[in-house]
Motif scaffolding. Structure first.
Motif, short mmCIF file in Angstrom:
data_model
loop_
_atom_site.label_atom_id
_atom_site.label_comp_id
_atom_site.label_asym_id
_atom_site.label_seq_id
_atom_site.Cartn_x
_atom_site.Cartn_y
_atom_site.Cartn_z
N ALA A 140 1.46 -27.19 62.30
CA ALA A 140 1.09 -26.20 61.28
C ALA A 140 2.32 -25.60 60.63
O ALA A 140 2.30 -25.26 59.44
CB ALA A 140 0.23 -25.11 61.90
N ALA A 141 3.41 -25.49 61.39
CA ALA A 141 4.63 -24.91 60.83
C ALA A 141 5.18 -25.75 59.69
O ALA A 141 5.86 -25.24 58.80
CB ALA A 141 5.67 -24.74 61.93
N ARG A 142 4.90 -27.06 59.71
CA ARG A 142 5.41 -27.94 58.65
C ARG A 142 4.59 -27.84 57.37
O ARG A 142 4.96 -28.42 56.36
CB ARG A 142 5.43 -29.39 59.16
CG ARG A 142 6.38 -29.63 60.33
CD ARG A 142 6.62 -31.11 60.53
NE ARG A 142 5.43 -31.82 60.98
CZ ARG A 142 5.11 -32.02 62.26
NH1 ARG A 142 5.90 -31.54 63.22
NH2 ARG A 142 4.02 -32.68 62.59
N LEU A 143 3.49 -27.09 57.41
CA LEU A 143 2.63 -26.95 56.23
C LEU A 143 3.01 -25.76 55.36
O LEU A 143 2.37 -25.50 54.34
CB LEU A 143 1.16 -26.83 56.66
CG LEU A 143 0.61 -27.97 57.52
CD1 LEU A 143 -0.84 -27.72 57.87
CD2 LEU A 143 0.77 -29.31 56.79
N GLU A 144 4.05 -25.02 55.77
CA GLU A 144 4.58 -23.89 54.99
C GLU A 144 3.49 -22.86 54.67
O GLU A 144 3.30 -22.44 53.53
CB GLU A 144 5.22 -24.41 53.70
CG GLU A 144 6.34 -25.40 53.93
CD GLU A 144 6.90 -25.99 52.64
OE1 GLU A 144 6.50 -25.49 51.56
OE2 GLU A 144 7.71 -26.92 52.72
N LEU A 145 2.81 -22.43 55.71
CA LEU A 145 1.68 -21.52 55.54
C LEU A 145 2.08 -20.05 55.42
O LEU A 145 1.22 -19.18 55.50
CB LEU A 145 0.70 -21.69 56.71
CG LEU A 145 0.01 -23.06 56.77
CD1 LEU A 145 -0.65 -23.27 58.11
CD2 LEU A 145 -1.00 -23.18 55.65
N ASP A 146 3.35 -19.79 55.24
CA ASP A 146 3.81 -18.40 55.16
C ASP A 146 4.44 -18.10 53.80
O ASP A 146 5.17 -17.13 53.65
CB ASP A 146 4.79 -18.09 56.28
CG ASP A 146 6.00 -19.03 56.26
OD1 ASP A 146 5.97 -19.99 55.48
OD2 ASP A 146 6.94 -18.80 57.05
N THR A 147 4.17 -18.91 52.79
CA THR A 147 4.83 -18.71 51.50
C THR A 147 3.98 -17.94 50.50
O THR A 147 4.50 -17.36 49.56
CB THR A 147 5.18 -20.08 50.86
OG1 THR A 147 3.98 -20.85 50.70
CG2 THR A 147 6.16 -20.84 51.75
N ALA A 148 2.65 -17.92 50.70
CA ALA A 148 1.78 -17.24 49.74
C ALA A 148 0.53 -16.75 50.44
O ALA A 148 0.12 -17.30 51.48
CB ALA A 148 1.41 -18.18 48.59
N GLN A 156 3.51 -14.13 46.69
CA GLN A 156 4.18 -15.43 46.75
C GLN A 156 5.68 -15.21 46.63
O GLN A 156 6.13 -14.52 45.72
CB GLN A 156 3.69 -16.35 45.63
CG GLN A 156 4.29 -17.75 45.69
CD GLN A 156 3.54 -18.73 44.81
OE1 GLN A 156 2.63 -19.41 45.27
NE2 GLN A 156 3.91 -18.81 43.55
N ASN A 157 6.41 -15.79 47.58
CA ASN A 157 7.88 -15.67 47.58
C ASN A 157 8.33 -14.22 47.44
O ASN A 157 9.19 -13.88 46.62
CB ASN A 157 8.47 -16.53 46.46
CG ASN A 157 8.16 -18.00 46.62
OD1 ASN A 157 8.05 -18.49 47.74
ND2 ASN A 157 8.01 -18.70 45.50
N SER A 158 7.71 -13.35 48.20
CA SER A 158 8.05 -11.92 48.27
C SER A 158 7.65 -11.13 47.03
O SER A 158 7.94 -9.93 46.94
CB SER A 158 9.55 -11.73 48.53
OG SER A 158 9.93 -12.35 49.75
N ASN A 159 7.02 -11.76 46.04
CA ASN A 159 6.51 -11.04 44.88
C ASN A 159 5.02 -10.76 45.07
O ASN A 159 4.27 -11.65 45.45
CB ASN A 159 6.71 -11.85 43.60
CG ASN A 159 8.17 -12.03 43.24
OD1 ASN A 159 8.98 -11.14 43.47
ND2 ASN A 159 8.51 -13.18 42.69
#
Length: 365
Positions: A110-118, A56-59
């Motif tokens: 789908a891009a508005r669902l922030e599916l690349d954060t975790a 999550q968030n690069s961690n």
């Protein structure tokens, strides 16, 4: 119209009706997806997991199962034993969650669902992987997610509310001692300015006593209870290298508590910290212009106390460290102490009895 013509017309009409029905059939609902109403993670995959990674968030934090000892370890935090209760609770949240519906197959939406954060990734015993990308939380509960990175992959809504903790230290089992207070038969405590004192009892329900105890004195029950609570629930708060100055000075200014069980096993605790000390201040850089100003400005001479205060500074006491020695059943992290130093809460050390008198009290009349 003869019978042959009528039959032909009926056939034509039937074909036209069939074609119209085919082309005008209702579109399948968007939730006609095999994942809908299924568990986010099936139990068989969960039971076969050998590695878990949370990002999550690069961690990223990674936990692995050690088959040789049948234990989980935090690979990203000194390979320390993992908090199994926390791990079990998190995996349970995945298997309990259900896929509620398909949200969209449109890449722009789908891009508005922030599916690349975790993301969550599991590796199983057969080497296969299971992964899911997590997006933001839905306004009415649940969380958006996706199983495939393809642009047209469906995005789902699941009733998943598990917390992704990507701080590796938080996944470690911080327990330094595994000792039941009812199992302790003898304990010895050292003091800075007095001889050690040894307390014994004949059973878990018997009173504590000490050798050469004055006739009008008895062991203070409250003080012993606090001491046992601290020793049997000792946990670390942070780890450092064993050769850092604070850890070395803590070892040189430590006190020792030794506990022996009714079964004859011994656990030894060394608790210490760098004491508060006064040191000479480092000289500050001097500006030549300031020297000229000082030479032309008359000031009253400083007193001896003022001179000492200006030349020295007091460094506060350092963090408290604990060294635990004993069998693995009593000291689960003893084998790590050659590579790690364990910090503990300062109160455990500062609350230790300073004198024999703190452990004794007058007999009731």
């Amino acid at each position: 119209m003869n019978l042959k013509t009528l039959s032909l017309a009926v056939i034509v009409l039937a074909l036209l009706a069939g074609a119209a029905a085919f082309f005008n059939r209702p579109t399948p609902p968007p939730d006609a997806d095999p994942r809908v109403d299924q568990a986010l993670l099936d139990a068989s995959t969960a039971n076969g997991t050998t590695e878990l990674s949370l990002t999550q968030n690069s961690n990223t934090v990674t936990l692995r199962h050690d088959a040789s000892t049948d234990t989980w370890r935090v690979s990203s935090y000194h390979d320390l034993p993992a908090n199994v209760t926390k791990l079990r609770t998190f995996v349970q949240s995945l298997t309990d969650a259900k896929i509620q519906r398909v949200v969209t197959r449109n890449p722009e939406r789908a891009a508005r669902l922030e599916l690349d954060t975790a993301s969550i990734e599991l590796t199983t015993t057969d080497g296969s992987t299971w992964s899911v990308d997590l997006g933001k939380n839905a306004e009415r509960g649940g969380r958006y997610l996706r199983f495939d990175d393809a642009p047209d992959a469906p995005a789902y809504l699941a009733d998943f509310s598990g917390y992704l903790d990507t701080t590796a230290k938080n996944w470690a089992d911080t327990k330094l001692t595994s000792l039941d207070r009812d199992d302790i038969a003898t304990m010895t405590i050292t003091f800075a300015d007095e001889a050690p004192i040894t307390l014994t009892r004949e059973s878990a329900t018997a009173d504590w006593t000490a050798a050469d105890l004055p006739g009008d004195q008895q062991v203070k029950v409250g003080a012993i209870s606090s001491l046992l609570s601290a020793a049997t629930n000792l946990r670390f708060t942070a780890v450092t290298a064993p050769d850092v100055p604070d850890a070395i000075e803590a070892g040189a200014n430590s006190r020792t508590l030794t506990f022996t069980t009714f079964d004859g096993e011994t656990l030894t605790l060394n608790l210490g910290r760098r004491p508060e000390k006064t040191v000479v201040k480092a000289p500050e850089p001097t500006n030549p212009a300031d020297l000229v100003t000082e030479a032309t400005t008359a000031t009253a001479p400083e007193s001896a106390d003022e001179v000492l205060e200006n030349l020295t500074e007091t460094l506060p006491a350092g963090p408290t460290y604990a060294t635990v020695t004993g069998p693995a059943t009593l000291a689960p992290l003893a084998s790590y102490q050659s590579t790690l130093a364990f910090q503990i809460g300062d109160y455990t050390y500062t609350s230790l009895p300073a004198t024999h008198e703190a452990l004794l009290e007058s007999n009731p009349e």
